[in-house]
Design a protein around this motif. Structure first.
Motif, PDB file in Angstrom:
ATOM      1  N   LEU A  39       0.844  -1.187   0.000  1.00 49.94           N
ATOM      2  CA  LEU A  39       0.000   0.000   0.000  1.00 49.94           C
ATOM      3  C   LEU A  39       0.884   1.243   0.000  1.00 49.94           C
ATOM      4  O   LEU A  39       1.838   1.320   0.782  1.00 49.94           O
ATOM      5  N   THR A  40       0.591   2.179  -0.860  1.00 49.21           N
ATOM      6  CA  THR A  40       1.315   3.452  -0.885  1.00 49.21           C
ATOM      7  C   THR A  40       0.308   4.577  -1.091  1.00 49.21           C
ATOM      8  O   THR A  40      -0.767   4.366  -1.656  1.00 49.21           O
ATOM      9  N   ARG A  41       0.676   5.747  -0.639  1.00 50.55           N
ATOM     10  CA  ARG A  41      -0.166   6.903  -0.907  1.00 50.55           C
ATOM     11  C   ARG A  41       0.075   7.364  -2.335  1.00 50.55           C
ATOM     12  O   ARG A  41       1.207   7.378  -2.813  1.00 50.55           O
ATOM     13  N   THR A  42      -0.990   7.746  -2.986  1.00 52.51           N
ATOM     14  CA  THR A  42      -0.890   8.231  -4.350  1.00 52.51           C
ATOM     15  C   THR A  42      -0.374   9.659  -4.333  1.00 52.51           C
ATOM     16  O   THR A  42      -0.862  10.490  -3.568  1.00 52.51           O
ATOM     17  N   ALA A  43       0.623   9.936  -5.176  1.00 50.39           N
ATOM     18  CA  ALA A  43       1.134  11.301  -5.279  1.00 50.39           C
ATOM     19  C   ALA A  43       0.082  12.171  -5.951  1.00 50.39           C
ATOM     20  O   ALA A  43      -0.644  11.707  -6.832  1.00 50.39           O
ATOM     21  N   PRO A  44      -0.030  13.415  -5.527  1.00 52.10           N
ATOM     22  CA  PRO A  44      -1.053  14.271  -6.135  1.00 52.10           C
ATOM     23  C   PRO A  44      -0.779  14.504  -7.618  1.00 52.10           C
ATOM     24  O   PRO A  44       0.351  14.778  -8.005  1.00 52.10           O
ATOM     25  N   ALA A  45      -1.804  14.360  -8.412  1.00 51.82           N
ATOM     26  CA  ALA A  45      -1.677  14.598  -9.854  1.00 51.82           C
ATOM     27  C   ALA A  45      -1.583  16.096 -10.099  1.00 51.82           C
ATOM     28  O   ALA A  45      -1.956  16.904  -9.254  1.00 51.82           O
ATOM     29  N   ARG A  46      -1.092  16.463 -11.278  1.00 45.52           N
ATOM     30  CA  ARG A  46      -1.012  17.891 -11.579  1.00 45.52           C
ATOM     31  C   ARG A  46      -2.420  18.463 -11.682  1.00 45.52           C
ATOM     32  O   ARG A  46      -3.364  17.775 -12.069  1.00 45.52           O
ATOM     33  N   SER A  47      -2.524  19.715 -11.357  1.00 42.59           N
ATOM     34  CA  SER A  47      -3.827  20.366 -11.364  1.00 42.59           C
ATOM     35  C   SER A  47      -4.229  20.730 -12.793  1.00 42.59           C
ATOM     36  O   SER A  47      -3.393  20.854 -13.683  1.00 42.59           O
ATOM     37  N   THR A  48      -5.509  20.927 -12.982  1.00 41.80           N
ATOM     38  CA  THR A  48      -5.983  21.348 -14.308  1.00 41.80           C
ATOM     39  C   THR A  48      -5.462  22.743 -14.632  1.00 41.80           C
ATOM     40  O   THR A  48      -5.192  23.038 -15.795  1.00 41.80           O
ATOM     41  N   SER A  49      -5.289  23.588 -13.620  1.00 38.49           N
ATOM     42  CA  SER A  49      -4.760  24.926 -13.899  1.00 38.49           C
ATOM     43  C   SER A  49      -3.297  24.856 -14.343  1.00 38.49           C
ATOM     44  O   SER A  49      -2.873  25.602 -15.229  1.00 38.49           O
ATOM     45  N   ALA A  50      -2.510  23.956 -13.742  1.00 40.89           N
ATOM     46  CA  ALA A  50      -1.115  23.781 -14.175  1.00 40.89           C
ATOM     47  C   ALA A  50      -1.070  23.253 -15.604  1.00 40.89           C
ATOM     48  O   ALA A  50      -0.249  23.696 -16.424  1.00 40.89           O
ATOM     49  N   ASN A  51      -1.942  22.329 -15.924  1.00 40.41           N
ATOM     50  CA  ASN A  51      -2.005  21.787 -17.277  1.00 40.41           C
ATOM     51  C   ASN A  51      -2.415  22.874 -18.274  1.00 40.41           C
ATOM     52  O   ASN A  51      -1.819  23.007 -19.349  1.00 40.41           O
ATOM     53  N   ARG A  52      -3.420  23.672 -17.919  1.00 40.97           N
ATOM     54  CA  ARG A  52      -3.892  24.755 -18.782  1.00 40.97           C
ATOM     55  C   ARG A  52      -2.780  25.783 -19.014  1.00 40.97           C
ATOM     56  O   ARG A  52      -2.567  26.256 -20.127  1.00 40.97           O
ATOM     57  N   ARG A  53      -2.057  26.108 -17.948  1.00 41.44           N
ATOM     58  CA  ARG A  53      -0.953  27.082 -18.061  1.00 41.44           C
ATOM     59  C   ARG A  53       0.151  26.539 -18.968  1.00 41.44           C
ATOM     60  O   ARG A  53       0.698  27.269 -19.795  1.00 41.44           O
ATOM     61  N   TYR A  54       0.492  25.278 -18.832  1.00 40.99           N
ATOM     62  CA  TYR A  54       1.518  24.658 -19.674  1.00 40.99           C
ATOM     63  C   TYR A  54       1.123  24.733 -21.151  1.00 40.99           C
ATOM     64  O   TYR A  54       1.917  25.147 -21.996  1.00 40.99           O
ATOM     65  N   TRP A  55      -0.114  24.331 -21.463  1.00 44.18           N
ATOM     66  CA  TRP A  55      -0.544  24.333 -22.868  1.00 44.18           C
ATOM     67  C   TRP A  55      -0.688  25.748 -23.414  1.00 44.18           C
ATOM     68  O   TRP A  55      -0.453  25.987 -24.597  1.00 44.18           O
ATOM     69  N   SER A  56      -1.013  26.686 -22.552  1.00 43.15           N
ATOM     70  CA  SER A  56      -1.048  28.085 -22.967  1.00 43.15           C
ATOM     71  C   SER A  56       0.351  28.540 -23.365  1.00 43.15           C
ATOM     72  O   SER A  56       0.543  29.200 -24.390  1.00 43.15           O
ATOM     73  N   MET A  57       1.341  28.193 -22.547  1.00 45.37           N
ATOM     74  CA  MET A  57       2.737  28.523 -22.860  1.00 45.37           C
ATOM     75  C   MET A  57       3.141  27.891 -24.188  1.00 45.37           C
ATOM     76  O   MET A  57       3.777  28.538 -25.028  1.00 45.37           O
ATOM     77  N   LEU A  58       2.747  26.630 -24.399  1.00 42.11           N
ATOM     78  CA  LEU A  58       3.115  25.946 -25.640  1.00 42.11           C
ATOM     79  C   LEU A  58       2.497  26.610 -26.865  1.00 42.11           C
ATOM     80  O   LEU A  58       3.145  26.726 -27.902  1.00 42.11           O
ATOM     81  N   ARG A  59       1.241  27.050 -26.766  1.00 39.57           N
ATOM     82  CA  ARG A  59       0.600  27.711 -27.916  1.00 39.57           C
ATOM     83  C   ARG A  59       1.337  28.994 -28.294  1.00 39.57           C
ATOM     84  O   ARG A  59       1.606  29.243 -29.467  1.00 39.57           O
ATOM     85  N   VAL A  60       1.697  29.805 -27.284  1.00 38.65           N
ATOM     86  CA  VAL A  60       2.421  31.050 -27.541  1.00 38.65           C
ATOM     87  C   VAL A  60       3.804  30.741 -28.114  1.00 38.65           C
ATOM     88  O   VAL A  60       4.244  31.347 -29.097  1.00 38.65           O
ATOM     89  N   ALA A  61       4.501  29.780 -27.520  1.00 42.92           N
ATOM     90  CA  ALA A  61       5.856  29.428 -27.973  1.00 42.92           C
ATOM     91  C   ALA A  61       5.833  28.816 -29.365  1.00 42.92           C
ATOM     92  O   ALA A  61       6.703  29.121 -30.193  1.00 42.92           O
ATOM     93  N   ALA A  62       4.857  27.968 -29.645  1.00 43.19           N
ATOM     94  CA  ALA A  62       4.775  27.337 -30.971  1.00 43.19           C
ATOM     95  C   ALA A  62       4.606  28.390 -32.051  1.00 43.19           C
ATOM     96  O   ALA A  62       5.262  28.332 -33.103  1.00 43.19           O
ATOM     97  N   GLU A  63       3.759  29.361 -31.793  1.00 41.85           N
ATOM     98  CA  GLU A  63       3.566  30.443 -32.767  1.00 41.85           C
ATOM     99  C   GLU A  63       4.845  31.263 -32.916  1.00 41.85           C
ATOM    100  O   GLU A  63       5.258  31.586 -34.022  1.00 41.85           O
ATOM    101  N   SER A  64       5.493  31.559 -31.804  1.00 41.45           N
ATOM    102  CA  SER A  64       6.720  32.354 -31.816  1.00 41.45           C
ATOM    103  C   SER A  64       7.855  31.652 -32.572  1.00 41.45           C
ATOM    104  O   SER A  64       8.617  32.291 -33.290  1.00 41.45           O
TER     105      SER A  64
END
Length: 133
Positions: A39-64
């Motif tokens: 038995l182990t404790r599950t590590a917290p998954a990344r938040s939806t806001s962290a995921n949204r921020r990452y993909w936002s960064m990728l969209r800006v960087a991809a265009e740049s």
């Protein structure tokens, strides 16, 4: 045979009935044999806001940087930053999936991705304004 189950233990220290029944069914397969239960404790998954921020960064960087899509950029970054041993049979490159990263590891990955993008000339000055509300 190895089986992994993930469930929340309630306030009284019990697993949901459905999970207890699944464990009982799995144990029947091992009648008369020794088993190891871990038995182990599950590590917290990344938040939806962290995921949204990452993909936002990728969209800006991809265009740049002139990428066709944020997905193409993500694939390249993940292969560069999360590379593991090449496939032993085919010799093809492999990487860890970002979906498997817990919250802390994802923050480390996203920070490294941002630094790498800036090193390669990505203009992220409009990044915060590009984030969805």
């Amino acid at each position: 045979m190895e089986t992994t189950l993930t469930a929340r233990v309630d306030e009284t220290g019990h697993l949901p009935l459905q999970v207890r029944r699944r464990i009982a069914t799995l144990l029947l397969r091992h009648k008369g044999h020794d088993v190891t239960v871990t038995l182990t404790r599950t590590a917290p998954a990344r938040s939806t806001s962290a995921n949204r921020r990452y993909w936002s960064m990728l969209r800006v960087a991809a265009e740049s940087l002139g990428y066709d899509s944020a997905n193409d950029l993500h694939s390249g970054l993940a292969l560069r930053l999360l590379r593991i041993e090449d496939d032993p049979i085919m010799g093809t490159p492999r990487r860890t999936s970002t979906a498997s990263l817990d919250s802390a590891a994802f923050v480390v990955y996203a920070d490294a991705a941002m630094r790498l993008l800036i090193e390669h000339g990505a203009d992220l000055s409009d990044w915060d304004r590009a984030e969805p509300a």
